[in-house]
Design an enzyme around this catalytic site. Structure first.
Site, PDB file in Angstrom:
ATOM      1  N   HIS A   1       0.840  -1.214   0.000  1.00  0.00           N
ATOM      2  CA  HIS A   1       0.000   0.000   0.000  1.00  0.00           C
ATOM      3  C   HIS A   1       0.872   1.261   0.000  1.00  0.00           C
ATOM      4  O   HIS A   1       0.726   2.135  -0.857  1.00  0.00           O
ATOM      5  CB  HIS A   1      -0.909  -0.017   1.233  1.00  0.00           C
ATOM      6  CG  HIS A   1      -1.767   1.191   1.379  1.00  0.00           C
ATOM      7  ND1 HIS A   1      -3.103   1.203   1.050  1.00  0.00           N
ATOM      8  CD2 HIS A   1      -1.482   2.447   1.795  1.00  0.00           C
ATOM      9  CE1 HIS A   1      -3.599   2.410   1.269  1.00  0.00           C
ATOM     10  NE2 HIS A   1      -2.634   3.193   1.727  1.00  0.00           N
ATOM     11  N   GLU A   2       1.766   1.327   0.955  1.00  0.00           N
ATOM     12  CA  GLU A   2       2.590   2.537   1.061  1.00  0.00           C
ATOM     13  C   GLU A   2       3.493   2.686  -0.158  1.00  0.00           C
ATOM     14  O   GLU A   2       3.791   3.796  -0.584  1.00  0.00           O
ATOM     15  CB  GLU A   2       3.406   2.525   2.358  1.00  0.00           C
ATOM     16  CG  GLU A   2       2.565   2.542   3.637  1.00  0.00           C
ATOM     17  CD  GLU A   2       1.520   3.657   3.672  1.00  0.00           C
ATOM     18  OE1 GLU A   2       1.733   4.713   3.048  1.00  0.00           O
ATOM     19  OE2 GLU A   2       0.464   3.452   4.309  1.00  0.00           O
TER      20      GLU A   2
ATOM     21  N   HIS B   1       3.429   6.801  -6.843  1.00  0.00           N
ATOM     22  CA  HIS B   1       2.708   8.008  -7.264  1.00  0.00           C
ATOM     23  C   HIS B   1       3.643   9.227  -7.162  1.00  0.00           C
ATOM     24  O   HIS B   1       3.581  10.141  -7.981  1.00  0.00           O
ATOM     25  CB  HIS B   1       1.486   8.177  -6.353  1.00  0.00           C
ATOM     26  CG  HIS B   1       0.366   8.992  -6.921  1.00  0.00           C
ATOM     27  ND1 HIS B   1      -0.750   9.300  -6.181  1.00  0.00           N
ATOM     28  CD2 HIS B   1       0.177   9.594  -8.124  1.00  0.00           C
ATOM     29  CE1 HIS B   1      -1.572  10.034  -6.914  1.00  0.00           C
ATOM     30  NE2 HIS B   1      -1.037  10.228  -8.095  1.00  0.00           N
TER      31      HIS B   1
ATOM     32  N   HIS C   1       1.730   4.523  -2.875  1.00  0.00           N
ATOM     33  CA  HIS C   1       1.860   5.986  -2.719  1.00  0.00           C
ATOM     34  C   HIS C   1       3.236   6.439  -3.204  1.00  0.00           C
ATOM     35  O   HIS C   1       3.372   7.481  -3.852  1.00  0.00           O
ATOM     36  CB  HIS C   1       1.730   6.377  -1.243  1.00  0.00           C
ATOM     37  CG  HIS C   1       0.339   6.311  -0.693  1.00  0.00           C
ATOM     38  ND1 HIS C   1      -0.722   6.946  -1.290  1.00  0.00           N
ATOM     39  CD2 HIS C   1      -0.160   5.716   0.422  1.00  0.00           C
ATOM     40  CE1 HIS C   1      -1.824   6.733  -0.562  1.00  0.00           C
ATOM     41  NE2 HIS C   1      -1.504   5.980   0.474  1.00  0.00           N
TER      42      HIS C   1
HETATM   43 ZN   LIG Z   1      -2.751   5.251   2.021  1.00  0.00          ZN
END
Ligand SMILES: [Zn+2]
Length: 672
Positions: free
Chosen positions: A461-462, A468, A465
């Site tokens: 998940h991290e 991104h 990011h």
């Molecule tokens: Zn998040």
């Protein structure tokens, strides 16, 4: 002595000089940064030249050089490796930074220049990204109160400054409660706990200066303790301490803080002409209105609750079979759910973990990014800001892309949860600047470090990011990387979790840390089949929190938030044995700063999209389909906030998604 934060950063990749920075350097560096920014902004506002995009907007983009640099380092350190000095500086900075932000948006001459550009925008020959940035700057000024005069303007500034102080206080109170509490375990209390929990409890004991193992309120320790400990009374004590964070009375009690925050937020929204704080907050988001948020949440709530109540019946039966009269309590749920998981899916978390070593999962995380986006990762030597932090240079085709730092282990100086922050964001204006991106997690440190399935998801998940940020390819820092609508920002992160569930990825990377053997195929199948396990519980605890958050901000601020929280839970029929994922006194998303205030729903909003976005790869017949990956990078991962989120998503997928992929992904469709 020179201040290393202010001297040129000559380390490789322009990394901050971590080894040389002393806590005492931050205060003066912030002062220097603020002075530089104030002078630059005054220069922009006061200049005799007529406003142009270059001398106003582009100049503003570059006005905070030192401040950007220093805050990028400081705020990550303050969260990931806090000290008393850093906490004191946080408290000191909160009103200063808030006042500085207000000063900019209250600067009438500056706003007049932006208004002049806005009025003339169609004749300025702006590129699409410039038009977008101008629009966002103007919106930021208006929403910050640039159009207010006199008393109203002054009051708004005071309200924002007070909110900044309260948000910091809320977070620090929570950290204090989390740091202080621990429960010493006698040797016989280790009964039933798998080796990794025992190791983590002993490591936590050593860190707290105890002779034996302890349970702390760190999620990576207390959750497995609640899952595995057969000692109901200990589970109760630990659980009650966990959910009491921020509500223990005394100086660290957050209930009064929350009430004051809500009242001030309402006042802020009214000063700006909005009916409620939620209406104000949701305006720039994809959801746009409180009704749209509630509509999504309630469509998910009923099927989730039905599923959770059915599950509660099964778990209560197991409790009775253990000779306990019941009812099923919140400290029982995880324990019986784990037993049921083992019975029904024969999935034993303790047997699973050796295949989910941190090294193996890092390999999977990097490997997927290589296959999807052609990125390569080379570990680089520190020093970084803590001995546990590791760094990698990210390249593509031999070209530098970014520096990625991973700070994975729990420690008492780190706030709870997991996050991604950019110490330096990507931008091209004023010379290409490549990002330095940090992932911070709270995994239990062990020899070796073994992750739970949940931890592995968090890792991915991290990193979503981080991608991104790292793949960002825009001109302006203002819209770089994750500078997107709040309910869009979780799309890349939640989407990336899907690759962890690709069977071929597990087959390749999930190998036993000691023997190197791949995870047995049937274990992998059981693991993936169990993917929707207990989603009634997970969805209920999440949606309840999101609905309480919405209620807090939708109408008049409650004089007692705890009463309103109870009313909302009563109204939606919260199952007895499940509590909110984050109750008000420790709901940091909502109160520690206003990032997720009336925005906690965002995770679910993003999930609607991530489920649908991953389906694009499935439809292409290949989870690494190069054409789909290229579209994802082009329209979403590299695009930052260069367009409205809805436009970006539609360009990637050709249409907007419905709620069905989410319900299906959570296994709630049958219950609907
Ligand atoms: Zn998040």
């Amino acid at each position: 002595m020179t201040n290393p934060l202010l001297a040129p950063w000559t380390a490789p990749f322009g990394l901050p000089p971590f080894a040389e920075i002393r806590d005492a350097d931050f205060g003066p560096a912030f002062d220097a940064g603020l002075a530089e920014a104030r002078a630059a902004i005054a220069g922009i506002a006061e200049q005799a030249e007529a406003p142009t995009y270059a001398n106003t907007i582009a100049a503003l983009e570059l006005a905070e050089g030192i401040l950007d640099r220093v805050s990028g380092v400081f705020y990550n350190l303050a969260g990931a490796d806090s000290t008393e000095a850093r906490e004191a500086l946080m408290r000191e900075l909160a009103p200063k930074m808030s006042a500085f932000a207000s000063e900019i948006t209250n600067n009438k001459r500056l706003f007049a220049r932006i208004e002049a550009l806005w009025a003339a925008r169609d004749g300025l020959g702006l590129e699409a990204e410039q038009m977008r940035v101008l629009t966002l700057y103007r919106r930021m000024f208006v929403r910050s109160g640039a159009e207010l005069e006199g008393e109203a303007a002054e009051r708004l500034t005071a309200v924002k400054a007070r909110l900044a102080v309260l948000g910091t206080q809320f977070g620090q109170n929570l950290l204090a409660d989390e740091r202080e509490w621990f429960m010493v375990l006698a040797e016989e209390d280790l009964e039933g706990l798998p080796g990794f929990v025992v190791d983590a409890a002993r490591a936590a004991g050593r860190e707290r200066g105890q002779n034996g193992p302890v349970v702390t309120l760190s999620r990576s320790l207390i959750v497995p303790f609640l899952q595995f400990s057969p000692r109901r009374e200990l589970r109760r004590v630990a659980y009650e301490a966990w959910v009491a964070r921020g509500a223990n009375g005394g100086a660290t009690d957050n209930r009064g803080v929350a009430a004051e925050i809500l009242a001030l937020r309402e006042e802020r929204a009214k000063l700006l002409g909005y009916g409620s704080f939620a209406a104000f907050k949701l305006e720039p988001e994809m959801a746009k209105t409180p009704d749209a948020v509630r509509d999504l949440l309630m469509r998910v709530w009923e099927p989730a609750k039905r599923k959770a109540l059915a599950d509660a019946g099964v778990l209560e039966g197991m409790l009775r079979a253990d000779g306990i009269a019941g009812p099923l309590e919140p400290w029982d749920w995880r324990y019986y759910s784990e037993k049921r998981r083992m019975a029904e899916h024969d999935l034993d978390e303790a047997a699973l973990k050796p295949y989910l070593g941190l090294e193996a999962m890092l390999g999977a995380m990097f490997g997927c990014a290589s296959r999807l986006f052609g990125l390569e990762f080379r570990e680089i030597a520190g020093p970084f800001y803590h001995p546990d932090v590791r760094g990698w240079e990210v390249t593509r085709g031999g070209k530098h892309v970014a520096v990625f730092l991973g700070d994975y282990f729990a420690r008492s100086s780190k706030r709870s949860g997991a996050w991604c922050s950019a110490m330096r964001s990507q931008r091209k204006l004023g010379g290409e600047q490549r990002p330095i991106v940090v992932n911070v997690c709270n995994f239990a440190k062990g020899e070796p470090a073994l992750l739970s399935w949940d931890d592995a998801r968090t890792l991915f998940h991290e990193f979503g990011h981080a991608l991104h940020q790292m793949l960002s390819d825009v001109t302006h820092g203002f819209i770089s990387g994750t500078s997107v609508a709040r309910d869009f920002v979780e799309l890349p992160s939640q989407l990336y979790e899907h690759w962890l569930e690709v069977p071929a990825v597990l087959e390749e990377y999930a190998r036993h840390w000691e023997t190197g053997e791949p995870m047995p195929a049937e274990m992998r199948e059981r693991l993936l089949a169990a993917g929707t396990y207990d989603q009634g519980f997970a969805t209920v605890e999440f949606v309840a929190s999101a609905l309480v958050d919405l209620a807090f901000h939708e109408g008049a601020a409650p004089s007692d938030p705890m009463v309103m929280q109870a009313e909302v839970l009563e109204r939606i029929g919260m199952p007895q044995a499940i509590r909110m994922r984050h109750a008000t006194p420790h709901f940091a998303h909502v109160f520690s700063g206003d990032g997720y205030s009336s925005g906690y729903y965002s995770y679910m909003w993003s999930e609607v999209m991530d489920a649908d976005a991953f389906a694009a790869f499935e439809e292409a017949g290949d989870p690494f389909d190069p054409a789909t990956a290229a579209l994802l990078e082009k329209h979403i991962l590299s695009a930052g906030g260069s367009e409205e989120a809805e436009v970006l998503y539609t360009r990637f997928r050709g249409r907007m998604p419905g709620v069905e992929a989410l319900l299906k992904g959570r296994g709630l469709l049958d219950a609907a």
